[in-house]
Design an enzyme around this catalytic site. Structure first.
Site, mmCIF file in Angstrom:
data_model
loop_
_atom_site.group_PDB
_atom_site.id
_atom_site.type_symbol
_atom_site.label_atom_id
_atom_site.label_comp_id
_atom_site.label_asym_id
_atom_site.label_seq_id
_atom_site.Cartn_x
_atom_site.Cartn_y
_atom_site.Cartn_z
ATOM 1 N N ASP A 1 -7.911 7.790 -4.617
ATOM 2 C CA ASP A 1 -7.591 9.175 -3.925
ATOM 3 C C ASP A 1 -6.550 9.283 -3.163
ATOM 4 O OD1 ASP A 1 -8.287 7.766 -1.657
ATOM 5 O OD2 ASP A 1 -10.346 8.945 -1.407
ATOM 6 N N GLY A 2 -5.748 8.117 -2.831
ATOM 7 C CA GLY A 2 -4.323 8.112 -2.042
ATOM 8 C C GLY A 2 -4.851 8.321 -0.628
ATOM 9 N N ASP B 1 1.506 -8.730 -2.873
ATOM 10 C CA ASP B 1 1.908 -7.597 -2.421
ATOM 11 C C ASP B 1 1.684 -7.395 -1.041
ATOM 12 O OD1 ASP B 1 -0.688 -7.605 -3.836
ATOM 13 O OD2 ASP B 1 -0.955 -5.500 -2.857
ATOM 14 N N ASN B 2 0.929 -8.295 -0.523
ATOM 15 C CA ASN B 2 0.583 -8.138 1.071
ATOM 16 C C ASN B 2 1.285 -9.320 1.793
ATOM 17 O OD1 ASN B 2 -1.094 -5.988 0.646
ATOM 18 N ND2 ASN B 2 -2.756 -7.106 0.483
ATOM 19 N N GLY C 1 2.228 -0.563 -6.338
ATOM 20 C CA GLY C 1 3.249 0.506 -5.681
ATOM 21 C C GLY C 1 2.166 1.134 -4.852
ATOM 22 N N ASP D 1 -0.753 -5.210 6.150
ATOM 23 C CA ASP D 1 -2.199 -4.577 5.425
ATOM 24 C C ASP D 1 -3.366 -5.599 5.954
ATOM 25 O OD1 ASP D 1 -1.409 -2.793 3.987
ATOM 26 O OD2 ASP D 1 -1.794 -3.741 2.081
HETATM 27 P P1 AMP Z 1 -4.446 -2.946 -0.793
HETATM 28 O O1 AMP Z 1 -5.597 -3.649 -0.889
HETATM 29 O O2 AMP Z 1 -4.527 -2.025 0.438
HETATM 30 O O3 AMP Z 1 -3.123 -4.036 -0.341
HETATM 31 O O4 AMP Z 1 -3.902 -2.125 -1.821
HETATM 32 C C1 AMP Z 1 -3.485 -2.459 -3.115
HETATM 33 C C2 AMP Z 1 -3.219 -1.572 -3.971
HETATM 34 O O5 AMP Z 1 -4.001 -0.644 -4.182
HETATM 35 C C3 AMP Z 1 -1.944 -0.859 -3.564
HETATM 36 O O6 AMP Z 1 -0.930 -0.449 -4.681
HETATM 37 C C4 AMP Z 1 -2.461 0.310 -2.963
HETATM 38 O O7 AMP Z 1 -1.329 1.674 -2.998
HETATM 39 C C5 AMP Z 1 -3.467 0.923 -3.678
HETATM 40 N N1 AMP Z 1 -4.615 1.461 -3.060
HETATM 41 C C6 AMP Z 1 -5.466 1.143 -2.235
HETATM 42 N N2 AMP Z 1 -6.306 2.024 -1.872
HETATM 43 C C7 AMP Z 1 -5.984 3.238 -2.517
HETATM 44 C C8 AMP Z 1 -6.665 4.534 -2.607
HETATM 45 N N3 AMP Z 1 -7.594 4.904 -1.672
HETATM 46 N N4 AMP Z 1 -5.840 5.500 -3.481
HETATM 47 C C9 AMP Z 1 -5.032 5.003 -4.020
HETATM 48 N N5 AMP Z 1 -4.258 3.798 -4.079
HETATM 49 C C10 AMP Z 1 -4.871 2.507 -3.515
HETATM 50 MG MG MG Z 2 -1.426 -3.819 0.337
#
Ligand code: AMP
Ligand code: MG
Length: 482
Positions: A120-121, A243-244, A85, A253
């Protein structure tokens, strides 16, 4: 100010969590994409005002926005996570462009959500500007991609081993539906939701599709074409988790992605991709694997009988190889100046790639200098090769093949220069630009590089933008700590 027309927010509540972005301390506009704003039918001048920047930072939810975090699952490096998510992104809503295209407006780095899993979002200035730059470069190269509308510094620090400045990216996408969105509901046995999602995806992206089978097939064709386009410019996505993998067929992404310098099909840049799962030459196999996960999620909708559903899925996915090859070989033909495909072209193209591997040739420049070589000036091409033995054997074969082409030389030259970019976002230049932006608070190198990558098929006025790293960077790595 923004004429939202939201459709995802009309889907059932289990598709998302409604919440606003988390405000930030001191928003400051780093970059605004005027051309994209215009394309979207938005008032760029209004976005650049203080109130506009508050919106782009997530401090102000504009009228008509229905902020939410989307639910999705995904296979990460082959391992299924049923609960990913949007952990750091908020979909503000959708706009329909003057051209009639529906686009998501999403804030990335907009604060924690129920899916943050301890994160940290947030996002950092460096990776936000990186996504901005590389997605604009991909767009200019003619490759389907999410876009960047704005980058805003938050005035807050985020911790990525060390404190770094935070930022929010406004991402624009045809949608943020992923293979993982389907997996999320399939993993819960929620066939009703999968059906709703199929209808939503068809309405948004594949209006000609009649059912889940058609959807699978059309996503497959687009993803096969996308990965071929990546490979034709030496792009390595780096983290092709399900998810990407966008249902729209857009590149999404930009984490540890990078462009290859010297041609080597085993090139991998990501520091966490130890097994080279997402290396350059493996990308078609991985997309195919991701599509098989989409097919699994769709199984209950393909046929009532499971064996029959599996047979349908296999039949559709069996077309992947042909779809990919058609896009890949068609693209290679254009790069070689061949307008009409002929028997033997594939071997000719493969042998050039092999000569590039043997000769340590820069992928981009070897192709770019082919146009001059076709016109009788092989010196710039030869200069790309440290070892020229295989190239010298290949050149007469290619010239013989070119002689059989009906295209007049001037048209061929123009076509080749339009198929072989001079400018890609070179890793060392990207790093320098981000370093100046983050450590020196100086956006000038970033903006100069952005201007160069927006004209990829023109020989750059400043030759540095067309050249590989003069120091070489054999150990170059990208990091996921985004
Ligand atoms: P990603 O590697 O950017 O495709 O992210 C994979 C998952 O990790 C997704 O569910 C993102 O929302 C979550 N995510 C990545 N970085 C953060 C962050 N700094 N804080 C919270 N969730 C994250
Ligand atoms: Mg992603």
């Amino acid at each position: 100010m923004i004429p939202f027309q939201n459709s995802y927010a009309r889907l059932p509540e289990r598709f998302y969590a409604r919440l606003p972005p988390t405000p930030v301390a001191a928003p400051r506009l780093l970059q605004l994409n005027l051309a994209l704003a215009t394309e979207l039918g938005l008032d760029a001048a209004a976005l650049a005002t203080e109130a506009g920047v508050q919106v782009l930072a997530g401090n102000l939810v504009p009228p008509g926005a229905e902020p939410l975090a989307q639910a999705y699952a995904g296979h990460q490096f082959g391992h299924f996570n049923p609960q990913l998510g949007d952990g750091r992104a908020i979909l503000l809503g959708e706009v329909v462009t003057p051209g009639g295209h529906r686009r998501d407006l999403q804030l990335k780095g907009s604060g924690p959500t129920p899916w943050s899993r301890g994160g940290d979002g947030r996002a950092a200035v460096g990776p936000v500007l990186r996504e901005y730059l590389v997605s604009e470069a991909m767009h200019a190269l003619g490759i389907p991609t999410t876009r960047a509308l704005a980058a805003v510094a938050t005035g807050e620090e985020v911790f990525r081993e060390i404190p770094v400045p935070g930022a929010v990216l406004t991402r624009v996408a045809a949608s943020h539906l992923r293979v993982g969105t389907f997996q999320y509901f399939a993993a819960r046995g929620d066939t009703e939701a999968v059906r709703t999602l199929v209808d939503h995806a068809i309405a948004r992206h594949y209006p000609a599709a009649r059912d889940a089978r058609d959807l699978l097939e059309q996503v497959m064709v687009r993803q096969a074409g996308l990965v071929a386009q990546w490979m034709l410019v030496g792009f390595i996505h780096g983290v092709m988790n399900t998810d990407n993998c966008a249902i729209s067929g857009e590149t999404i992404d930009y984490g540890p992605c990078a462009f290859m310098d010297a041609y080597d099909p085993n090139t991998v840049f990501s520091s966490i991709d130890h097994a080279g799962r997402y290396r350059y030459g493996q990308q078609p196999r991985i997309v195919h694997w991701n599509l098989a996960r989409l097919a699994e999620a769709l199984l209950p909708l393909l046929a009532e009988d499971t064996d029959q559903a599996v047979a349908i899925a296999q039949q559709v996915l069996a077309g992947f190889g042909d779809s990919f090859q058609a896009a890949w070989l068609g693209g290679l033909g254009r790069k070689l100046g061949l307008a009409e495909p002929r028997e033997g072209d594939e071997a000719l193209a493969q042998d050039l790639l092999a000569a590039m591997a043997a000769g340590g040739a820069d992928f981009t420049l070897a192709f770019r200098t082919l146009a001059a070589a076709a016109d009788g000036d092989p010196a710039p091409l030869r200069d790309q090769f440290l070892d020229r033995a295989a190239l010298e054997e290949w050149l007469p074969r290619w010239h013989a093949r070119l002689a059989a082409e009906p295209m007049p030389p001037a048209a061929r030259r123009a076509a080749m220069l339009a198929a072989n970019p001079a400018v890609i976002p070179r890793n060392h230049l990207v790093e320098q630009a981000l370093e100046a932006a983050v450590a020196g608070d100086d956006l000038a190198p970033f903006e100069a590089l952005l201007a160069a990558v927006r004209r990829p098929f023109e020989t750059p006025a400043d030759p540095r933008y067309g050249a590989p790293d003069p120091d070489g960077n054999p150990g170059f790595q990208t990091f996921c700590g985004t």
